[in-house]
Design an enzyme around this catalytic site. Structure first.
Site, PDB file in Angstrom:
ATOM      1  N   TYR A 140       0.875  -1.171   0.000  1.00  0.00           N
ATOM      2  CA  TYR A 140       0.000   0.000   0.000  1.00  0.00           C
ATOM      3  C   TYR A 140       0.910   1.219   0.000  1.00  0.00           C
ATOM      4  CZ  TYR A 140      -4.077   2.734   1.602  1.00  0.00           C
ATOM      5  OH  TYR A 140      -5.091   3.651   1.725  1.00  0.00           O
ATOM      6  N   ARG A 193      -6.198  10.169 -10.759  1.00  0.00           N
ATOM      7  CA  ARG A 193      -5.487  10.863  -9.649  1.00  0.00           C
ATOM      8  C   ARG A 193      -5.076   9.799  -8.642  1.00  0.00           C
ATOM      9  NH1 ARG A 193      -5.684  10.335  -4.678  1.00  0.00           N
ATOM     10  NH2 ARG A 193      -7.725  11.097  -4.103  1.00  0.00           N
ATOM     11  N   LYS A 211      -5.847  -1.669  -2.155  1.00  0.00           N
ATOM     12  CA  LYS A 211      -6.951  -1.424  -1.209  1.00  0.00           C
ATOM     13  C   LYS A 211      -7.641  -2.739  -0.871  1.00  0.00           C
ATOM     14  CE  LYS A 211      -7.144   3.222  -1.069  1.00  0.00           C
ATOM     15  NZ  LYS A 211      -7.346   4.143   0.022  1.00  0.00           N
ATOM     16  N   GLU A 282     -12.442   4.928  -6.161  1.00  0.00           N
ATOM     17  CA  GLU A 282     -11.121   5.286  -5.643  1.00  0.00           C
ATOM     18  C   GLU A 282     -10.341   6.131  -6.642  1.00  0.00           C
ATOM     19  OE1 GLU A 282     -10.096   4.214  -2.521  1.00  0.00           O
ATOM     20  OE2 GLU A 282      -8.408   5.573  -2.816  1.00  0.00           O
ATOM     21  N   ASP A 283      -9.773   7.191  -6.152  1.00  0.00           N
ATOM     22  CA  ASP A 283      -8.790   7.994  -6.891  1.00  0.00           C
ATOM     23  C   ASP A 283      -9.253   8.450  -8.279  1.00  0.00           C
ATOM     24  OD1 ASP A 283      -7.372   7.707  -4.603  1.00  0.00           O
ATOM     25  OD2 ASP A 283      -5.639   6.734  -5.484  1.00  0.00           O
ATOM     26  N   ASP A 303     -14.189   6.436  -1.360  1.00  0.00           N
ATOM     27  CA  ASP A 303     -13.211   6.349  -0.284  1.00  0.00           C
ATOM     28  C   ASP A 303     -12.497   7.674  -0.048  1.00  0.00           C
ATOM     29  OD1 ASP A 303     -11.666   4.975   1.577  1.00  0.00           O
ATOM     30  OD2 ASP A 303     -10.088   4.628   0.105  1.00  0.00           O
ATOM     31  N   ASP A 304     -12.222   8.410  -1.110  1.00  0.00           N
ATOM     32  CA  ASP A 304     -11.433   9.635  -0.953  1.00  0.00           C
ATOM     33  C   ASP A 304     -12.236  10.758  -0.319  1.00  0.00           C
ATOM     34  OD1 ASP A 304      -8.908   8.780  -2.208  1.00  0.00           O
ATOM     35  OD2 ASP A 304     -10.259   8.386  -3.876  1.00  0.00           O
ATOM     36  N   ASN A 448      -0.469  11.626   0.071  1.00  0.00           N
ATOM     37  CA  ASN A 448       0.279  10.388  -0.179  1.00  0.00           C
ATOM     38  C   ASN A 448       0.924  10.454  -1.555  1.00  0.00           C
ATOM     39  OD1 ASN A 448      -0.578   9.057   2.230  1.00  0.00           O
ATOM     40  ND2 ASN A 448      -2.588   8.775   1.285  1.00  0.00           N
ATOM     41  N   ASN A 493      -4.905   7.454   7.729  1.00  0.00           N
ATOM     42  CA  ASN A 493      -5.149   6.915   6.385  1.00  0.00           C
ATOM     43  C   ASN A 493      -6.484   6.196   6.383  1.00  0.00           C
ATOM     44  OD1 ASN A 493      -5.048   4.947   4.076  1.00  0.00           O
ATOM     45  ND2 ASN A 493      -3.113   6.035   3.776  1.00  0.00           N
TER      46      ASN A 493
HETATM   47  N1  LIG Z   1      -4.609  10.152   4.090  1.00  0.00           N
HETATM   48  C1  LIG Z   1      -5.564   9.635   3.370  1.00  0.00           C
HETATM   49  O1  LIG Z   1      -6.232   8.666   3.766  1.00  0.00           O
HETATM   50  C2  LIG Z   1      -5.873  10.231   2.042  1.00  0.00           C
HETATM   51  C3  LIG Z   1      -5.026  11.115   1.436  1.00  0.00           C
HETATM   52  N2  LIG Z   1      -5.335  11.647   0.232  1.00  0.00           N
HETATM   53  C4  LIG Z   1      -4.331  12.487  -0.389  1.00  0.00           C
HETATM   54  O2  LIG Z   1      -4.818  13.800  -0.517  1.00  0.00           O
HETATM   55  C5  LIG Z   1      -4.230  14.406  -1.645  1.00  0.00           C
HETATM   56  C6  LIG Z   1      -5.304  15.124  -2.422  1.00  0.00           C
HETATM   57  O3  LIG Z   1      -6.274  14.226  -2.905  1.00  0.00           O
HETATM   58  P1  LIG Z   1      -7.591  14.780  -3.619  1.00  0.00           P
HETATM   59  O4  LIG Z   1      -8.247  15.788  -2.775  1.00  0.00           O
HETATM   60  O5  LIG Z   1      -8.407  13.648  -4.038  1.00  0.00           O
HETATM   61  O6  LIG Z   1      -6.934  15.475  -4.888  1.00  0.00           O
HETATM   62  P2  LIG Z   1      -7.517  16.671  -5.723  1.00  0.00           P
HETATM   63  O7  LIG Z   1      -6.706  16.728  -6.948  1.00  0.00           O
HETATM   64  O8  LIG Z   1      -8.986  16.555  -5.803  1.00  0.00           O
HETATM   65  O9  LIG Z   1      -7.197  17.952  -4.811  1.00  0.00           O
HETATM   66  C7  LIG Z   1      -5.946  18.562  -4.655  1.00  0.00           C
HETATM   67  C8  LIG Z   1      -6.159  19.954  -4.085  1.00  0.00           C
HETATM   68  O10 LIG Z   1      -4.908  20.507  -3.787  1.00  0.00           O
HETATM   69  C9  LIG Z   1      -4.874  21.834  -4.329  1.00  0.00           C
HETATM   70  N3  LIG Z   1      -3.504  22.220  -4.645  1.00  0.00           N
HETATM   71  C10 LIG Z   1      -2.702  21.773  -5.626  1.00  0.00           C
HETATM   72  N4  LIG Z   1      -1.541  22.442  -5.623  1.00  0.00           N
HETATM   73  C11 LIG Z   1      -1.616  23.329  -4.610  1.00  0.00           C
HETATM   74  C12 LIG Z   1      -0.728  24.321  -4.123  1.00  0.00           C
HETATM   75  N5  LIG Z   1       0.480  24.513  -4.656  1.00  0.00           N
HETATM   76  N6  LIG Z   1      -1.124  25.050  -3.057  1.00  0.00           N
HETATM   77  C13 LIG Z   1      -2.332  24.863  -2.507  1.00  0.00           C
HETATM   78  N7  LIG Z   1      -3.207  23.937  -2.939  1.00  0.00           N
HETATM   79  C14 LIG Z   1      -2.851  23.194  -3.977  1.00  0.00           C
HETATM   80  C15 LIG Z   1      -5.738  21.773  -5.569  1.00  0.00           C
HETATM   81  O11 LIG Z   1      -6.164  23.060  -5.949  1.00  0.00           O
HETATM   82  C16 LIG Z   1      -6.872  20.892  -5.059  1.00  0.00           C
HETATM   83  O12 LIG Z   1      -7.792  21.680  -4.365  1.00  0.00           O
HETATM   84  C17 LIG Z   1      -3.518  13.288  -2.412  1.00  0.00           C
HETATM   85  O13 LIG Z   1      -2.129  13.394  -2.200  1.00  0.00           O
HETATM   86  C18 LIG Z   1      -4.023  12.042  -1.796  1.00  0.00           C
HETATM   87  O14 LIG Z   1      -3.023  11.038  -1.763  1.00  0.00           O
HETATM   88  C19 LIG Z   1      -6.508  11.366  -0.411  1.00  0.00           C
HETATM   89  C20 LIG Z   1      -7.393  10.486   0.138  1.00  0.00           C
HETATM   90  C21 LIG Z   1      -7.093   9.801   1.379  1.00  0.00           C
HETATM   91  C1  LIG Z   2      -5.133   6.858   0.802  1.00  0.00           C
HETATM   92  C2  LIG Z   2      -5.855   7.312  -0.371  1.00  0.00           C
HETATM   93  O1  LIG Z   2      -6.959   6.887  -0.624  1.00  0.00           O
HETATM   94  C3  LIG Z   2      -5.246   8.290  -1.217  1.00  0.00           C
HETATM   95  O2  LIG Z   2      -4.170   8.792  -0.909  1.00  0.00           O
HETATM   96  O3  LIG Z   2      -5.860   8.601  -2.240  1.00  0.00           O
HETATM   97 MG   LIG Z   3      -7.520   7.312  -2.612  1.00  0.00          MG
END
Ligand SMILES: NC(=O)C1=CN([C@@H]2O[C@H](COP(=O)(O)OP(=O)(O)OC[C@H]3O[C@@H](n4cnc5c(N)ncnc54)[C@H](O)[C@@H]3O)[C@@H](O)[C@H]2O)C=CC1
Ligand SMILES: CC(=O)C(=O)O
Ligand SMILES: [Mg+2]
Length: 620
Positions: A140, A193, A211, A282-283, A303-304, A448, A493
């Site tokens: 993962y 993504r 997952k 997912e993603d 999930d996201d 991530n 996570n």
């Molecule tokens: N810890 C966890 O369980 C999870 C973590 N994530 C992580 O969250 C991150 C974002 O995922 P999503 O929201 O789905 O992606 P997304 O692409 O929908 O959103 C990204 C956001 O970041 C903003 N962004 C990009 N560059 C930027 C900058 N330089 N300054 C400020 N804001 C900026 C974008 O405008 C957008 O609003 C990914 O890295 C993903 O791995 C996502 C789901 C679960």
């Molecule tokens: C953990 C997860 O779902 C993500 O980073 O998109």
């Molecule tokens: Mg995800």
């Protein structure tokens, strides 16, 4: 022909109880690998109706197990096809660990583990469940991210469904090719993504596989009942389009209209073949339209948006308690206003409304979302995406705040969330500012994989004088404080909730997954901390207890389904919490269980598997 053969009880004794006992390790999971709990589990399941006792049927991918006794080998017609020694689980695991140690890179370890899962999933899950902390990062985040990036270069065997655009109109037929008769849950991505790594095309299937491995390891959903899917609507990743090894369709990614048409057909086809299938999205780069459209039509969740919202909410519930600051006095800044950022903000807002007795408006005003253009405001001059509108500020007096520093100076937050995909965005100056606003700043760099994390645990500890309440999306090492005390980072996570959401939905037989069920997953996760974990300052449970924790999360989901009149399983009616938790655990796949039966396999699957393994099984 060995199909359909039931092994006499006397023969199904591999491995022995002593072997199970030997396999127990300090990192083992209660109820699964520790012998006493295993015994307890057996006692409990013995008191349940017969059809609830889990079986561990031998399938093609668990057939060649060196732990099988000679009699069992004879019955399976595998004598001579497996090395002669009958091994304990302990020895098998030692070999796996040595093989892993010998591999230099994370990606090599990933490839080894994929082969292991495909050749003997019982052994793979014994290894994973017994060593969650060490092995999870290899299957993962973070390593799965690199695997998805290089998928077309490391690919050697199909492990899921590839649904390309050219199959539209024919998806029901394509889906029929999946060889398993029963599927409980699938994870579907469009690869647009993947983690914070962007558009990885069909390489995104790695995240569906990863997952689902956790659905099995954490919540015990049987591996043969999981289905990884990638839909291939093209890619905008030039590197992939120019790579002769790329395995996906070489075309630009289609737009939302085509995607929705394709998804409509896929959803209907999945449900037609497996009426109670759970579909996890997912993603997806833009997951909001599909969630809005399908959440009241199919048993599905995103999930996201939802899983991440729930897991971070659980961490915030525990962290806020540690700050001693009431919800109404918290101020939250989010770097990143995408699916995860908005999903998390919405869930926390719900909690502030419930726990802090705030109105929707009062709760909403505590949130400041920042995207790539700065603070999200009504008068910023750009057309905001719909999902951001709810948190868009109107109290900025015409002033726009472009940088995170400016926003921090303006808001002076107590909580800082990172869901931006920008590695290192929380630099020393940002973290020190957070430390100046409150005694115990909450800082969650949740992007991530590790390379995209907004800061490391070490940085957050150092620059807050070790006061930070921390959780990250990907794992970080423990930190040795100035006084020599070791501090463990939290891992915020969604792996802490999605397995339990899936299991709770399966157990309740709910036809929909609603907001109350998602919220309950967060509440039950938050309250699953042990006293010892609380005393150690943790905000998430230790990962080696993940099966217990997932059972608690599933319990919360079932209870919410019951409250909402969505539960349809007559067997669980009237069960108290303890009985229900044992019932859930009793339904979990246990890779240490003695094999009891050879699975009745349909000929289609048999032929598919034999051709896959290129072995002359059909002659047996
Ligand atoms: N810890 C966890 O369980 C999870 C973590 N994530 C992580 O969250 C991150 C974002 O995922 P999503 O929201 O789905 O992606 P997304 O692409 O929908 O959103 C990204 C956001 O970041 C903003 N962004 C990009 N560059 C930027 C900058 N330089 N300054 C400020 N804001 C900026 C974008 O405008 C957008 O609003 C990914 O890295 C993903 O791995 C996502 C789901 C679960
Ligand atoms: C953990 C997860 O779902 C993500 O980073 O998109
Ligand atoms: Mg995800």
């Amino acid at each position: 022909m060995p199909l359909g053969l039931t092994i006499p009880a006397a023969l199904s004794r591999s491995p022995s109880t002593q072997d199970l006992h030997k396999y127990s390790s300090a990192d083992a999971i209660d109820g699964i690998t520790r012998n006493p709990s295993h015994e307890h589990q057996k006692k409990v399941t013995a008191s349940l109706p017969q059809n609830t006792v889990p079986k561990n049927p031998i399938t093609m991918s668990t057939r060649f197990d060196t732990s099988y006794e000679p009699e069992l080998r004879e019955h399976l017609h595998i004598s001579g096809l497996v090395p002669p020694v009958v091994e304990t689980y302990d020895i098998q695991i030692k070999r796996c660990l040595k093989a892993l140690e010998a591999k230099k890179s994370g990606l090599d370890k990933y490839v080894y583990l994929s082969h292991l899962r495909n050749s003997n999933f019982n052994l793979f899950y014994r290894l994973l469940i017994g060593h969650m902390k060490d092995i999870t990062p290899l299957v993962y985040t973070p390593v799965v991210g690199e695997a998805c990036e290089k998928w077309s270069h490391i690919f050697s065997e199909p492990e899921g469904l590839y649904l390309p655009w050219k199959e539209r109109g024919n998806l029901a037929e394509t889906i029929k090719n999946w060889p398993e008769k029963e599927v409980d849950i699938c994870v579907v991505t469009d690869g647009s993504r993947i983690l914070g790594l962007g558009d990885l095309g069909v390489g995104g299937i790695g995240i569906s596989i990863g997952k689902l491995a956790l659905y099995t390891a954490c919540a015990g959903i049987h591996p043969t009942k999981t289905l990884p899917i990638v839909i291939d609507l093209g890619t905008d990743n030039e590197r992939l389009l120019n790579d002769e090894l790329y395995l996906g369709t070489r075309m630009k990614r289609l737009g939302e209209k085509d995607m929705m048409k394709f998804l409509d057909e896929m959803m209907a086809a999945l449900k037609a073949r497996w009426p109670s299938i759970i579909i996890q999205f997912e993603d997806f780069k833009n997951p909001f339209p599909s969630l809005a459209k399908y959440q009241n039509m199919y048993t599905c969740f995103n999930d996201d948006i939802q899983g991440t919202g729930a897991v971070v909410l659980a961490g915030v519930i525990n962290a806020v308690r540690n700050t001693g600051i009431a919800p109404k006095d918290q101020r939250l800044v989010f770097l990143g206003a995408g699916s995860a950022g908005v999903g998390v903000a919405r869930q926390i807002m719900e909690m502030f409304k419930k726990e802090g007795n705030l109105s929707e408006d009062e709760a909403r005003k505590l949130f400041y979302l920042v995207d790539s253009k700065g603070l999200v405001t009504n008068d910023r001059g750009d057309k905001l995406q719909e999902h951001k509108l709810i948190f868009s500020r109107s109290d900025n007096n015409g002033q726009q705040y472009k940088s995170l520093e400016d926003v921090l100076d303006y808001v002076k937050p107590t909580i800082l969330m990172g869901l931006s995909t920008i590695g290192g965005a929380f630099h020393e100056g940002i973290i020190r500012k957070m430390a100046s606003y409150s005694e115990r700043p909450i800082i969650f760099p949740l992007s991530n994989p590790v390379s995209k994390s907004e800061c490391t645990f070490e940085e957050a500890m150092k620059f807050t004088d070790e006061k930070v309440l921390f959780a990250s999306g990907s794992p970080f090492p423990t930190y040795e404080a100035k006084d020599g005390k070791l501090h463990e980072p939290g891992q915020g996570n969604n792996m802490y909730v999605f397995p339990g959401i899936g299991m709770g939905t399966i157990i309740s037989q709910a036809s929909l997954i609603n907001q109350d069920m998602i919220y309950a997953s967060a509440e039950y996760l938050a309250s699953s901390l042990t006293q010892e974990e609380r005393d150690d300052g943790l905000i998430y449970p230790r990962i080696n207890r993940i099966r217990d924790v997932s059972a608690r999360v599933a319990l919360g989901v079932v209870r919410a389904a019951e409250r909402n009149h969505l539960a349809r399983n007559p067997e669980i009616v009237g069960m108290d919490d303890d009985t229900l938790v044992e019932y859930i655990k009793g339904k979990m796949y246990d890779p240490t269980a003695v094999p009891t039966e050879v699975e009745e396999t349909d000929p289609g699957m048999w032929n598919w598997l034999t051709s896959k393994l290129s072995l002359p099984w059909s002659k047996l």
